[in-house]
Design a protein around this motif. Sequence first.
Motif, PDB file in Angstrom:
ATOM      1  N   SER B  71     -18.672  33.426  23.702  1.00 38.53           N
ATOM      2  CA  SER B  71     -19.059  34.406  24.727  1.00 38.53           C
ATOM      3  C   SER B  71     -18.112  35.593  24.572  1.00 38.53           C
ATOM      4  O   SER B  71     -17.168  35.529  23.789  1.00 38.53           O
ATOM      5  CB  SER B  71     -18.909  33.793  26.119  1.00 38.53           C
ATOM      6  N   SER B  72     -18.372  36.654  25.332  1.00 39.10           N
ATOM      7  CA  SER B  72     -17.456  37.803  25.247  1.00 39.10           C
ATOM      8  C   SER B  72     -16.161  37.457  25.988  1.00 39.10           C
ATOM      9  O   SER B  72     -16.137  36.553  26.838  1.00 39.10           O
ATOM     10  CB  SER B  72     -18.115  39.033  25.869  1.00 39.10           C
ATOM     11  N   PHE B  73     -15.112  38.195  25.663  1.00 46.53           N
ATOM     12  CA  PHE B  73     -13.838  37.974  26.354  1.00 46.53           C
ATOM     13  C   PHE B  73     -14.007  38.258  27.852  1.00 46.53           C
ATOM     14  O   PHE B  73     -13.431  37.560  28.691  1.00 46.53           O
ATOM     15  CB  PHE B  73     -12.754  38.882  25.755  1.00 46.53           C
ATOM     16  N   TYR B  74     -14.828  39.256  28.149  1.00 49.75           N
ATOM     17  CA  TYR B  74     -15.109  39.640  29.538  1.00 49.75           C
ATOM     18  C   TYR B  74     -15.649  38.430  30.313  1.00 49.75           C
ATOM     19  O   TYR B  74     -15.154  38.094  31.390  1.00 49.75           O
ATOM     20  CB  TYR B  74     -16.132  40.779  29.491  1.00 49.75           C
ATOM     21  N   THR B  75     -16.660  37.768  29.763  1.00 49.76           N
ATOM     22  CA  THR B  75     -17.256  36.603  30.427  1.00 49.76           C
ATOM     23  C   THR B  75     -16.238  35.473  30.525  1.00 49.76           C
ATOM     24  O   THR B  75     -16.132  34.801  31.550  1.00 49.76           O
ATOM     25  CB  THR B  75     -18.492  36.120  29.634  1.00 49.76           C
ATOM     26  N   TRP B  76     -15.513  35.279  29.439  1.00 50.16           N
ATOM     27  CA  TRP B  76     -14.541  34.171  29.367  1.00 50.16           C
ATOM     28  C   TRP B  76     -13.454  34.322  30.427  1.00 50.16           C
ATOM     29  O   TRP B  76     -13.180  33.384  31.182  1.00 50.16           O
ATOM     30  CB  TRP B  76     -13.936  34.151  27.966  1.00 50.16           C
ATOM     31  N   ILE B  77     -12.869  35.499  30.521  1.00 51.58           N
ATOM     32  CA  ILE B  77     -11.758  35.701  31.476  1.00 51.58           C
ATOM     33  C   ILE B  77     -12.289  35.677  32.916  1.00 51.58           C
ATOM     34  O   ILE B  77     -11.610  35.176  33.821  1.00 51.58           O
ATOM     35  CB  ILE B  77     -10.959  36.999  31.166  1.00 51.58           C
ATOM     36  N   HIS B  78     -13.495  36.173  33.130  1.00 56.70           N
ATOM     37  CA  HIS B  78     -14.094  36.107  34.470  1.00 56.70           C
ATOM     38  C   HIS B  78     -14.376  34.656  34.868  1.00 56.70           C
ATOM     39  O   HIS B  78     -14.214  34.295  36.031  1.00 56.70           O
ATOM     40  CB  HIS B  78     -15.377  36.937  34.535  1.00 56.70           C
ATOM     41  N   SER B  79     -14.794  33.839  33.908  1.00 54.05           N
ATOM     42  CA  SER B  79     -15.044  32.415  34.205  1.00 54.05           C
ATOM     43  C   SER B  79     -13.752  31.735  34.636  1.00 54.05           C
ATOM     44  O   SER B  79     -13.745  30.951  35.596  1.00 54.05           O
ATOM     45  CB  SER B  79     -15.575  31.684  32.966  1.00 54.05           C
ATOM     46  N   ILE B  80     -12.669  32.038  33.916  1.00 54.59           N
ATOM     47  CA  ILE B  80     -11.370  31.445  34.271  1.00 54.59           C
ATOM     48  C   ILE B  80     -10.993  31.874  35.692  1.00 54.59           C
ATOM     49  O   ILE B  80     -10.599  31.049  36.521  1.00 54.59           O
ATOM     50  CB  ILE B  80     -10.275  31.877  33.268  1.00 54.59           C
ATOM     51  N   ALA B  81     -11.143  33.164  35.970  1.00 57.58           N
ATOM     52  CA  ALA B  81     -10.748  33.687  37.288  1.00 57.58           C
ATOM     53  C   ALA B  81     -11.583  33.063  38.416  1.00 57.58           C
ATOM     54  O   ALA B  81     -11.029  32.634  39.436  1.00 57.58           O
ATOM     55  CB  ALA B  81     -10.893  35.210  37.297  1.00 57.58           C
ATOM     56  N   VAL B  82     -12.893  32.986  38.203  1.00 55.09           N
ATOM     57  CA  VAL B  82     -13.763  32.439  39.263  1.00 55.09           C
ATOM     58  C   VAL B  82     -13.463  30.960  39.482  1.00 55.09           C
ATOM     59  O   VAL B  82     -13.324  30.507  40.628  1.00 55.09           O
ATOM     60  CB  VAL B  82     -15.256  32.657  38.895  1.00 55.09           C
ATOM     61  N   ASN B  83     -13.336  30.206  38.407  1.00 50.05           N
ATOM     62  CA  ASN B  83     -13.079  28.758  38.550  1.00 50.05           C
ATOM     63  C   ASN B  83     -11.735  28.492  39.222  1.00 50.05           C
ATOM     64  O   ASN B  83     -11.634  27.624  40.089  1.00 50.05           O
ATOM     65  CB  ASN B  83     -13.128  28.068  37.185  1.00 50.05           C
ATOM     66  N   MET B  84     -10.718  29.237  38.811  1.00 53.26           N
ATOM     67  CA  MET B  84      -9.399  29.036  39.427  1.00 53.26           C
ATOM     68  C   MET B  84      -9.417  29.418  40.903  1.00 53.26           C
ATOM     69  O   MET B  84      -8.794  28.759  41.732  1.00 53.26           O
ATOM     70  CB  MET B  84      -8.327  29.835  38.679  1.00 53.26           C
ATOM     71  N   THR B  85     -10.139  30.481  41.220  1.00 48.80           N
ATOM     72  CA  THR B  85     -10.203  30.913  42.630  1.00 48.80           C
ATOM     73  C   THR B  85     -10.975  29.889  43.469  1.00 48.80           C
ATOM     74  O   THR B  85     -10.562  29.570  44.591  1.00 48.80           O
ATOM     75  CB  THR B  85     -10.859  32.301  42.731  1.00 48.80           C
ATOM     76  N   LEU B  86     -12.077  29.384  42.916  1.00 46.80           N
ATOM     77  CA  LEU B  86     -12.849  28.376  43.669  1.00 46.80           C
ATOM     78  C   LEU B  86     -12.008  27.115  43.904  1.00 46.80           C
ATOM     79  O   LEU B  86     -12.036  26.544  45.002  1.00 46.80           O
ATOM     80  CB  LEU B  86     -14.144  28.028  42.921  1.00 46.80           C
ATOM     81  N   ASN B  87     -11.249  26.713  42.896  1.00 47.31           N
ATOM     82  CA  ASN B  87     -10.360  25.541  43.067  1.00 47.31           C
ATOM     83  C   ASN B  87      -9.298  25.815  44.128  1.00 47.31           C
ATOM     84  O   ASN B  87      -9.001  24.957  44.958  1.00 47.31           O
ATOM     85  CB  ASN B  87      -9.670  25.185  41.743  1.00 47.31           C
ATOM     86  N   PHE B  88      -8.747  27.012  44.076  1.00 47.26           N
ATOM     87  CA  PHE B  88      -7.725  27.397  45.055  1.00 47.26           C
ATOM     88  C   PHE B  88      -8.305  27.381  46.474  1.00 47.26           C
ATOM     89  O   PHE B  88      -7.682  26.878  47.409  1.00 47.26           O
ATOM     90  CB  PHE B  88      -7.187  28.790  44.701  1.00 47.26           C
ATOM     91  N   LEU B  89      -9.507  27.923  46.623  1.00 45.76           N
ATOM     92  CA  LEU B  89     -10.128  27.992  47.956  1.00 45.76           C
ATOM     93  C   LEU B  89     -10.433  26.604  48.509  1.00 45.76           C
ATOM     94  O   LEU B  89     -10.338  26.379  49.712  1.00 45.76           O
ATOM     95  CB  LEU B  89     -11.409  28.836  47.895  1.00 45.76           C
ATOM     96  N   LYS B  90     -10.783  25.685  47.614  1.00 42.03           N
ATOM     97  CA  LYS B  90     -11.027  24.302  48.064  1.00 42.03           C
ATOM     98  C   LYS B  90      -9.742  23.693  48.619  1.00 42.03           C
ATOM     99  O   LYS B  90      -9.753  22.995  49.624  1.00 42.03           O
ATOM    100  CB  LYS B  90     -11.546  23.465  46.892  1.00 42.03           C
TER     101      LYS B  90
END
Lengths: 164, 198
Positions: B71-90
Amino acid sequence: MDEFDDKEIATLLRLKRHEQPPPGYFEDFLHEFHRRQRDELLRQPLWRICLGRANEFMFRLNLSRLTSYPAAVAAVLVCAAIVSVRVYQEPQRANFAARQQTTFNLSAETEAGLSLASPVAARIFSTKPLRSSKSGHTHPRNSGTPPRYVLDSVPVSYEPTVRF
Amino acid sequence: MNRPKADEDRELVARTQAGDPHAFDELVIKYSPRLYGLVYNMTANHEDTNDLLQDVFAKAYKAIRGFRGKSSFYTWIHSIAVNMTLNFLKKRGRRFHMSLDDVDAGIQSDKEFLQLTARSSPVREADLSELQKRLNEAMMKLSDEHRAVVTMFHIQGMPHAEISKILKVSEGTVRSRLFYANRQLQNYLDEFRKNPVS
């Protein structure tokens, strides 16, 4: 218009882009990132740092790619060696040799029996067994019976058997 | 239009993978404002956003050697950010306080803002800080997954296809989450219209 519609909500949400961190935040962000990286590095035990450096070195050399072809060739050679050793094992060689010897004997005797130089009568009474009971090829049940002589190999002929 | 950016990212990633730390610095400088907006609008807290964003880039730096460019770096880094944030919010749950950034002066000259306040709408009556507070409260009443979709689509302006790649869900799921979230936000803001002072 009394209610918020989808368009208005979308516009309001887009305006949230204007919520920004304090000025200079992004300039400091990179310095903070470097500082945290250094701190994390210092907190790590020595062996982990060494392992990381070694990993980095291997990655730069790309050793995995370099070693893949020789490794594949070596694996093929080892497999070939194992297969060849199994094929030319000792017991199979002995069997093959015994079978070959029997074939040679058989052909020699057949040749002698069918020779045109000798008279037919002599050929008839030359009752040499083609296979002896000692050769081990007889059936176990026949081990007590007298040896079987094979006469079938004598060709059918109408020649007189007695010469004057 | 995106091609040169993607090529630029690919080159920076390749340089980072080859051991050039300055290349990763360039990626941090390039993506930190955008990722800040994403994480901030999901957490509604500046301090949490700062810590999370640092962790996102640290994780990306460690994992970048395994990045193969599927995937593009843009998609990859956004996936990391979203997943980490969702885990943090849980983990954070309901115990949090809002720590919102100030609205920059640029909003006063924003065309959409001017149009919105010029019309006869509930927005006109409310002052800016009150509106921001209400909107953020409404956002925080959404589930984490719905808030993520609203943030990426409405605030970050990402297309449905990109969001589906980042969240690893179908485009239909993205659309249905957006529809549901819009209805929820509409209900919360209508309550505000009926009781503007409370």
